[in-house]
Structure formats: structure tokens, C-alpha cells
Design an enzyme around this catalytic site. Structure first.
Site, PDB file in Angstrom:
ATOM      1  N   ARG A 104      88.888  39.718 -61.561  1.00 29.60           N
ATOM      2  CA  ARG A 104      87.608  39.855 -61.752  1.00 29.60           C
ATOM      3  C   ARG A 104      87.225  41.472 -61.728  1.00 29.60           C
ATOM      4  O   ARG A 104      86.390  41.990 -62.336  1.00 29.60           O
ATOM      5  CB  ARG A 104      86.647  39.376 -60.823  1.00 29.60           C
ATOM      6  N   ARG A 108      81.559  29.365 -48.309  1.00 30.66           N
ATOM      7  CA  ARG A 108      82.740  29.045 -47.852  1.00 30.66           C
ATOM      8  C   ARG A 108      82.760  28.558 -46.453  1.00 30.66           C
ATOM      9  O   ARG A 108      83.558  27.850 -46.057  1.00 30.66           O
ATOM     10  CB  ARG A 108      83.808  30.437 -48.173  1.00 30.66           C
ATOM     11  N   HIS A 151      89.557  36.158 -48.986  1.00 34.12           N
ATOM     12  CA  HIS A 151      88.920  35.527 -50.128  1.00 34.12           C
ATOM     13  C   HIS A 151      87.560  35.062 -49.797  1.00 34.12           C
ATOM     14  O   HIS A 151      87.277  34.045 -49.842  1.00 34.12           O
ATOM     15  CB  HIS A 151      89.932  34.537 -50.780  1.00 34.12           C
ATOM     16  N   ASP A 157      90.154  37.624 -57.400  1.00 34.82           N
ATOM     17  CA  ASP A 157      89.364  38.678 -57.304  1.00 34.82           C
ATOM     18  C   ASP A 157      89.644  39.981 -57.967  1.00 34.82           C
ATOM     19  O   ASP A 157      89.050  40.989 -58.362  1.00 34.82           O
ATOM     20  CB  ASP A 157      89.127  39.037 -55.666  1.00 34.82           C
ATOM     21  N   ALA A 174      95.129  16.678 -60.788  1.00 36.41           N
ATOM     22  CA  ALA A 174      94.181  15.936 -61.937  1.00 36.41           C
ATOM     23  C   ALA A 174      92.672  16.596 -61.596  1.00 36.41           C
ATOM     24  O   ALA A 174      91.832  16.160 -62.413  1.00 36.41           O
ATOM     25  CB  ALA A 174      93.938  14.435 -61.612  1.00 36.41           C
ATOM     26  N   GLY A 175      92.401  17.473 -60.652  1.00 32.94           N
ATOM     27  CA  GLY A 175      91.305  18.200 -60.698  1.00 32.94           C
ATOM     28  C   GLY A 175      91.037  19.324 -61.483  1.00 32.94           C
ATOM     29  O   GLY A 175      91.871  19.487 -62.648  1.00 32.94           O
TER      30      GLY A 175
END
Lengths: 353, 353
Positions: B185, B121, B210, B182, B36-37
């Protein structure tokens, strides 16, 4: 399937090879308003992934937002870049529909003030109407001659009417509003009740306004089961169809708000994708689908109202209202009540038309 | 294409007819945490639409959330029903991975505390680690014997290591983490710079963690232009590749947060879809893709670290690290620095392994 590359390495691909058509087929220009909003954020990635216009059709996304949301829209544009979607030819961002709708082949009017908890659609008519006069004028001024329009922002039927009235250059029948979400909700309910997959339910549709006066209609509906195909009325009980089913479909929007604390977003986006997909590529195994389109007077619905009918897709971007269905008296009464509601909405925005 | 129905009505369908295979092919069970995020909400509708496992593969979605988010998850489940996805066999909701991962063929570990503005991170390692011990144990206890795991929640490489350490029953190489975002991107940046569509850029990949120590690598990359296919290094300048390109790819996550005020959601979801899609169905026109997988010691990367390599997909659910690529000294130095960072992360969570 395996193949051997130039350099002798063996590569595996079980899917369809991405074809070079993406560099050869002319892209379709799709303008989306409210592109950084909840529905828009679900919608545009699905379009870019090819769900709406098919796996070989490149697309140019022309994303439109209010000036205040342009920074968020920049972020959305960056994320679109970051997905490296093979079919996404290019992206344009605009805070003015006069720029954002330029040359658009498909215009998806999603942006509108959302319905909050406790609010109903009628509260929105006056506040949302004026947005659609400006967008209709922009469509008239700059969109492609044969642009196809879907209105998702509520009250969508009447908003479509407003936009249509300001865009005389575009064929009237190109202005449509979304009731596919209601149809999908009906199909989902029937599938769950009958214990089959939604893929096994066909030809359920809705009449009328995208509001709680809408009329789900299962008279053409079929359910495919292990033992063959039945009509919906054979597959599930009449009590349920006339009771919980009908009420659930008509009031689902409010139930979602209660559960999520926000109005439907992804399901609305997917339904908009379905609406345009089927208009362009046909309805697949289903014979019909629901679209709110300008009434031609069929079934006694006043001409010109944007009203949900069962339609057949006869060619790319061509729909026809299914005529001469037998409608029982109870359904007819409800169909006319929904039409009456739309006449009242039309009267409420008469100064904008 | 047109066809004539039983009742003599002519129907149009330009797309592929939905086949009855959906009622015949065995569904794949896909468990998703954080359903649900923000990322989950983009991800699960894309899975249900068939973007991840192909247009003929039915799916069972097993959605997992924290107890506090179960009401929102109910709403998401309602919206999934409302989409009437032809491929969505059924939906299960759970607030406990021991239930939610039952029989799962694919486990997508998305839920994690998100990185906020200004956070990096490394702040997340300690707070997110313990989530993944419990999930690893649940995979060990109830998932399919040959379950395939992708970790999206950050720090994803080390989270994958934690989950793997608690799931001895499952083959180690089935634990992967996502660096496809990544790679995507990088492809998006090159396409934009070279003035081509992302579909025309292939075989760009990333090494390592990452994090901003990742190493984008264009040495195998190609760009297809109107006048033929070139290597990336021929198509764009070395200055740009060593400067803006490298920095943009490595720090893109933070740039998205600045623009949107939230971390990447849809682009992360689409990349997770790409990761699983290619692992199952192959890489199409590309020869390789990036996956963070357990190191086998190739290129001197310490064995066992979950490290992003170029991989080839050799059969459904089978990948192989591409070995014996020529790596220049500067790249090798950066690859080892990223490995060192992962060793430090591993040391920081040693008590969880």
C-alpha cells in the site's frame, strides 16, 4: 543467485530479476467489463500479475462497470493500487464503454447477467443480447483498429456475434468467444483419470457452442506418462470417454453452481487469461487450443457463426483454424447439432444484428 | 520463436516453453486455511498459477475449511481441476487441520473471522485467538519439520504468536505474519504520487503491528524516474509523507471496507503471495522487504513479539532482520508505541500461550 549491491550488501534472488523493461516496453491497453463482478475480480488481478501477457509486458487496465457498481469498482481500483504490481502501468475506471474502451488493444467482455441455479443458457439470450450491441458500437467507435475481443459473458458465442455485427471497423476474425474453460475442464478430467498432471495432457479441444451441445474431442489428445507419451484413447477407456467424461465436461457449469451456490468465477477468469495468453504468446508445448471464432465454412459449419474450433497460433495475435482433420460420423453429427443451436441463437437475436 | 513439430507443422511460441520439469521437481506442499473464503478464493488460484513459488515449481494444495464450508470447498476444488494448471500436482481437502497440515512445507493461516464495517482489530483478538491454538497444535503434530508459516488472519501478529507457542517442534523464526500488504500500500501510494510505476519504487517498509499503529518507513526508499534514481524523500514532499501518506497507509483497510462493503481480499491474497515468494525466491531488485517476525531484541523491541521489521532474504527460506539502521526519534517513539500495543495484545491472550 547472489549479487553484491552498491553498498556492499549481498542480496539473494533465486527468481528472475525484475527488469527495467517495465519502464521501456509500450503498455498494452486491456479493457474489462464487469470488472467488479465475480469473474472480473479474479481476472484483473491475474492480468496485473502478468499471467496473461507475460512477465515483461506492462499493462493499462481500463475497467468498466455499470453505474450502480462504480463504488465497488473504486474499491477494486484501490486494491489494485495496493498490490503495487510491477507491470501495472495505470488503471482507468469508467461507467461507459465509450470511455472505457478508448484505444483498447484487448477487450474482454465479461459482464453479463449470470446464470443462476436452475437457469440454463437459453434463458439468457434475450436478456443479455442488448448489452452487446452497445459494447460492439463502443468498440467500433473508440477501440484500437486491430483490437482483439474475447467474450466471456454468456451466451458468449452469440454475444460475440452481436458485438461483431456492430463493429464493422474491426476485422471480423478479431471477435472470439471463450471455450477454453471447456477445454481446461476436459484436460482436468483426463489428467485426473490418467493419474498425471494437467501439464502432461495436450491437444484436447472442443467443437461448437459453449453450451451442453459442445463436443469435446480427444482425437488429437496426448497423455505423457512415466513410460512415454500415449494418445488419450490409449490412456483411458473408451467407455469413460463416451460416458462420464463427455457428460461431465458438457454439464460442468451446472455442477459448479450446485457445489458453490454461484457460477464458476476463478476458473472462468483463468481460462480467459489462458485464451488471451495463447493468442498472444503461443500454445507452448501444445500444438493447438480451442477458440470460438468466426467460421470460414470449414467442416461444413455455416460461415460466420462464432464456433469453437481447434486453432493453431502462428504468430502473435494470429490464429488459424486447423483444417482437414478426420472427423468420425458420430462426432460430425454432434458438431452439426451444435452449429444448428447457434443458428437458432442467431435467429433469436436477428433484430440485433 | 518458432519451431517445427514432429509432423512438420510450424508452431509459434513467444513465451517460455512449458518444461518437463513439472514432472521432475518435487512438489511443495502448501496448506491454506479459510480456503473457500474471500481471501482464500483469490489466493489459491494464484498459487496454482505459479505466482508464489515460481514458474517451474509444482505444488500440492492442501485446502482447509470449517466443516460448514466443505461443500463450497468442494466447488473450489472442482474449479481448480477445471483450470488444468500445469504446476498443480494435486489437491487435498480437509475440515481438520490435523489432516490438512500433514507434511505441509508452507502453512498459510488465512481463515479468521473477518473485520466488518465499523469494527476494529482489537474486537477480534479475543474471538480469533482460540482458532490459532488448535492450528498451532496441528502444525506441531503433522507439518514438515521446517514448515514455514505465514499468518494472514487478523490480528495476525498475535495470532502468529499463539500458533508459535503451541508448536515447539518447529523453529520459532519460521512463524511470520503479513505486513507486506501495508508495504505494498505504501509503495502504491508513493508510485501514484511520484507519477511512476510501482516497479520503480523500492525498499519502502513498515515497522510494528499490522494495525493503525504501524509505522511506514521511507528512509531507505528509492524512486526511479526518467532522470535517474532518487530517494523517496527527494521525490515527494515531506508534508505529504508525514500527513496523507502516513494516514492513508495506516487506515487503508478501513477505507477499502467503506468502498467495497467487504474487507480487502485480492490485495491481501497477492501480498501473501509476495511474502512467500520473496522468502523463497528473494526480493529481486529490492534489497529488503517487510515481514512480521519474532523480535530478536533489535531496536529495543521486546524479544519474542511478532513485529514487522525490514528483512533481507539471504538464501531460500532464510531471512535476516536488517540491523543498525539509523532511526530518528519520532520514528523510534512510534515504533515503541506499536510494540507496546503488541505487548498488550500478548497480555490479552496470555491464557492461550
Amino acid at each position: 543467485m547472489t549479487r553484491v549491491d552498491d553498498d556492499g550488501l549481498i542480496c539473494y534472488s533465486g527468481g528472475v530479476f525484475r527488469t527495467m523493461e517495465s519502464t521501456m516496453t509500450k503498455p498494452i491497453r486491456v479493457a474489462v467489463t464487469g470488472a467488479a463482478g465475480q469473474i472480473g475480480y479474479s481476472l484483473i488481478f491475474s492480468i496485473a500479475a502478468g499471467d496473461m501477457l507475460g512477465p515483461d509486458q506492462p499493462v493499462i487496465l481500463q475497467l468498466v462497470e455499470l453505474p450502480v457498481a462504480m463504488q465497488a469498482l473504486e474499491g477494486v481500483g484501490m486494491e489494485l493500487d495496493d498490490c503495487a504490481f510491477p507491470l501495472l502501468h495505470s488503471i482507468e475506471l469508467a461507467d461507459d464503454p465509450m470511455q472505457g474502451f478508448k484505444g483498447a488493444d484487448v477487450v474482454m467482455l465479461v459482464g453479463a447477467k449470470p446464470r443462476g441455479a436452475g437457469q440454463d443458457r437459453s434463458d439468457l439470450i434475450k436478456s443479455n443480447g442488448p448489452i452487446f450491441t452497445g459494447q460492439g458500437e463502443a468498440i467500433d467507435a473508440v477501440a484500437a483498429d486491430d483490437a482483439k475481443i474475447i467474450v466471456v459473458g454468456n451466451p458468449c458465442n452469440t454475444n460475440a456475434l452481436i458485438a461483431q455485427s456492430r463493429a464493422k471497423r474491426i476485422p471480423k476474425k478479431n471477435f472470439t468467444a471463450m471455450t477454453r474453460l471447456d477445454q481446461n475442464r476436459a484436460v482436468g478430467q483426463i489428467a485426473r483419470k490418467a493419474g498425471v498432471a494437467p501439464a502432461d495432457v495436450h491437444d484436447v479441444f472442443v467443437w461448437g457452442n459453449h453450451s451442453d451441445t459442445m463436443v469435446p474431442d480427444v482425437s488429437l489428445g496426448t497423455v505423457r506418462t512415466g513410460s512415454g507419451t500415449k494418445s488419450v484413447v490409449e490412456a483411458v477407456s473408451a467407455d469413460w470417454l463416451g460416458g462420464d467424461f463427455d457428460k461431465t465436461v458438457r454439464t460442468r457449469g451446472k455442477a459448479i453452481i450446485v457445489a458453490r451456490g454461484k457460477s464458476s468465477a476463478a476458473s472462468a477468469a483463468m481460462s480467459a487469461v489462458n485464451h488471451i495468453h495463447d493468442w498472444f504468446l503461443g500454445t507452448g508445448e501444445s500444438k493447438i487450443t480451442s477458440m470460438a471464432v468466426p467460421s470460414d465454412g470449414s467442416y461444413g459449419i455455416p460461415e460466420g457463426l462464432i464456433y469453437s474450433f481447434p486453432v493453431k497460433i502462428t504468430a502473435p495475435w494470429q490464429y488459424e483454424i486447423v483444417r482437414d482433420l478426420k472427423v468420425d460420423d458420430a462426432t460430425k453429427t454432434r458438431m452439426m447439432a451444435s452449429a444448428k443451436e447457434l443458428e437458432e441463437e442467431r435467429a433469436a437475436v436477428a433484430d440485433l444484428l
